[in-house]
Design a protein around this motif. Structure first.
Motif, PDB file in Angstrom:
ATOM      1  N   MET A  69       0.835  -1.196   0.000  1.00  0.00           N
ATOM      2  CA  MET A  69       0.000   0.000   0.000  1.00  0.00           C
ATOM      3  C   MET A  69       0.875   1.253   0.000  1.00  0.00           C
ATOM      4  O   MET A  69       1.920   1.287   0.627  1.00  0.00           O
ATOM      5  N   ASP A  93     -12.429  -0.223   9.343  1.00  0.00           N
ATOM      6  CA  ASP A  93     -12.977   0.053   8.019  1.00  0.00           C
ATOM      7  C   ASP A  93     -13.205  -1.279   7.325  1.00  0.00           C
ATOM      8  O   ASP A  93     -12.270  -1.903   6.825  1.00  0.00           O
ATOM      9  N   VAL A 103     -14.746  -1.945   4.566  1.00  0.00           N
ATOM     10  CA  VAL A 103     -14.602  -1.895   3.111  1.00  0.00           C
ATOM     11  C   VAL A 103     -13.142  -2.081   2.702  1.00  0.00           C
ATOM     12  O   VAL A 103     -12.811  -2.883   1.826  1.00  0.00           O
ATOM     13  N   ASN A 104     -12.253  -1.323   3.334  1.00  0.00           N
ATOM     14  CA  ASN A 104     -10.836  -1.334   2.954  1.00  0.00           C
ATOM     15  C   ASN A 104      -9.968  -2.229   3.838  1.00  0.00           C
ATOM     16  O   ASN A 104      -8.755  -2.309   3.621  1.00  0.00           O
ATOM     17  N   LYS A 105     -10.592  -2.883   4.837  1.00  0.00           N
ATOM     18  CA  LYS A 105      -9.881  -3.794   5.736  1.00  0.00           C
ATOM     19  C   LYS A 105      -8.699  -3.091   6.420  1.00  0.00           C
ATOM     20  O   LYS A 105      -7.570  -3.553   6.387  1.00  0.00           O
ATOM     21  N   ARG A 106      -8.991  -1.958   7.034  1.00  0.00           N
ATOM     22  CA  ARG A 106      -7.973  -1.197   7.743  1.00  0.00           C
ATOM     23  C   ARG A 106      -8.528  -0.704   9.071  1.00  0.00           C
ATOM     24  O   ARG A 106      -9.733  -0.555   9.231  1.00  0.00           O
ATOM     25  N   TYR A 118      -8.206   2.693  11.606  1.00  0.00           N
ATOM     26  CA  TYR A 118      -7.781   4.084  11.713  1.00  0.00           C
ATOM     27  C   TYR A 118      -7.768   4.464  13.193  1.00  0.00           C
ATOM     28  O   TYR A 118      -8.647   4.065  13.962  1.00  0.00           O
ATOM     29  N   ASP A 138      -3.047  -2.092   9.013  1.00  0.00           N
ATOM     30  CA  ASP A 138      -3.717  -3.174   8.317  1.00  0.00           C
ATOM     31  C   ASP A 138      -4.527  -3.974   9.338  1.00  0.00           C
ATOM     32  O   ASP A 138      -4.586  -3.624  10.518  1.00  0.00           O
ATOM     33  N   GLU A 139      -5.166  -5.045   8.909  1.00  0.00           N
ATOM     34  CA  GLU A 139      -6.071  -5.767   9.797  1.00  0.00           C
ATOM     35  C   GLU A 139      -5.351  -6.502  10.922  1.00  0.00           C
ATOM     36  O   GLU A 139      -5.985  -6.936  11.888  1.00  0.00           O
ATOM     37  N   GLY A 189     -16.553   2.984   4.041  1.00  0.00           N
ATOM     38  CA  GLY A 189     -15.215   3.443   3.692  1.00  0.00           C
ATOM     39  C   GLY A 189     -14.909   4.874   4.070  1.00  0.00           C
ATOM     40  O   GLY A 189     -13.815   5.372   3.790  1.00  0.00           O
TER      41      GLY A 189
END
Length: 383
Positions: free
Chosen positions: A25, A296, A298-301, A303, A337-338, A363
């Motif tokens: 990323m 998140d 949708v984005n597999k993150r 924050y 990341d996850e 997202g």
């Protein structure tokens, strides 16, 4: 519905950190837009006296339930349509009573909500009926011991059809907390040791003056993401992750590049005047404050916001004013990341207030704002 125009377009320049070499990323040149939307309350009023302190959201982020203490109603807010859908009336006393003060609540599913007061917890349906009552009586449980006065004094996680509650057990006279699983079907308590917790400093301060006793400590947060429960603390970066499948907990460490990894500590544990109490709290709050990470889907993150405040003049304002009410110095955003590998972080110089009650939907990062006494949200969309 009021929908305020886009506020600005900005560029975030992310500093690499953590295990950035393990990901493809690129967060070196992120753009995002921010806009503000306001919930349409129709002919009703959404009581924002306490912000979103006593609120809960469905897992799909479709509905927000906000407790209105003045009216004893649970206000159902449709997040998809940004409107107040209904006010559900609850009883204060009696067999369906929620109690005089709802200290926290959380969703079991879309049709049942756990509401806690200082004496007990109750599982309710969305018509104001109590389904089940939960009380922590140490004489009735097996397994690990329950101390006098221990209760789930922060928002906890209810699972297994309402039979199991995970949370931080403690009492109101000290800051000793333990992460525990309470099975109300088998009447069993299991406490878990948090690995490395003894190496992390405690930042509580007690005011003892005459008959007055007050304790202020850092914010602790729990949230469920799939089969994991995330435990975080506003004083330091390390995160604890409880794996519900493996029935075990581990610590996640990372080193922020733009901020300190923790408050410096070394504060007095006890003071004897309101003035000194406010001075110490102002110093603690001016250092780095970490918010709970948000997921998140949708984005597999994940924050996570963090911020510093500007120490203000010591006044006669309430002693336990939260850091979110202070004037901010800087706001930072970290992205993981996850598996909680740090993949980017940035100073968000455009933010003029601390993000409050943050969640991610479709997202976008959302956070609560009061817009002329109406319920609003700032939405942050990554391009």
């Amino acid at each position: 519905m009021k929908n305020h125009a886009i506020i600005f377009l900005s560029v975030l320049c992310f500093a690499c950190g953590g295990n950035e070499t393990e990901t493809k990323m690129d967060f070196s040149n992120i753009t995002f837009t921010m806009d503000t939307v306001v919930v349409d309350a129709g002919d009703e009023i959404i009581n924002l006296k306490y912000g979103l302190w006593s609120s809960a959201m469905t897992e799909d982020k479709a509905f927000l339930y906000l407790w209105n203490m003045d009216e004893s109603t649970l206000d159902k807010i449709n997040i998809n349509e940004l409107r107040l859908e209904e006010k559900i009336k609850y009883e204060i006393e009696g067999p369906d009573g929620v109690g005089a003060f709802v200290s926290w609540m959380n969703m079991l599913d879309n049709d049942r909500i756990l509401m806690a007061n200082f004496q007990e917890m109750g599982l309710f349906d969305m018509k104001g009926k109590k389904i089940k009552t939960y009380k922590l009586d140490k004489e009735k449980f097996i397994g690990d011991s329950l101390e006098d006065g221990e209760s789930f004094n922060r928002k906890s996680i209810i699972t297994d059809g309402g039979n199991v509650i995970y949370g931080l057990l403690g009492n109101w006279t000290n800051d000793n907390l333990s992460f525990a699983k309470v099975n109300f079907e088998d009447m069993e308590i299991k406490k878990y040791e948090l690995p490395g917790i003894d190496e992390l400093k405690d930042y509580s301060v007690a005011l003892k003056s005459g008959q007055m006793m007050m304790i202020s400590t850092t914010d602790k947060s729990l949230q469920r993401i799939g089969d994991r429960i995330i435990l975080s603390n506003s004083a330091y970066a390390p995160i604890f992750v409880f794996d519900m499948k493996k029935d075990s907990v581990y610590q996640v460490n990372y080193t922020p590049q733009l901020t300190a990894a923790a408050k410096k500590g070394g504060y007095p544990k006890e003071v004897d005047s309101e003035k000194r109490f406010k001075e110490v709290m102002a110093e603690i709050n001016s250092e780095i404050n970490f918010q709970a990470p948000v997921w998140d889907e949708v984005n597999k993150r994940f924050y996570r916001f963090s911020y510093e405040t500007i120490p203000g003049e010591i006044t006669d304002e309430p002693m336990l004013e939260s850091p979110e009410q202070k004037t901010i110095s800087k706001v930072f955003l970290s992205i993981f990341d996850e598996d909680f590998n740090l993949i980017g972080e940035s100073l968000v110089s455009q933010m003029t207030q601390i993000p409050n009650s943050v969640f991610v939907k479709d997202g976008k990062i959302w956070h609560y704002v009061n817009v002329d006494d109406e319920l609003g949200f700032v939405r942050m969309a990554f391009d």
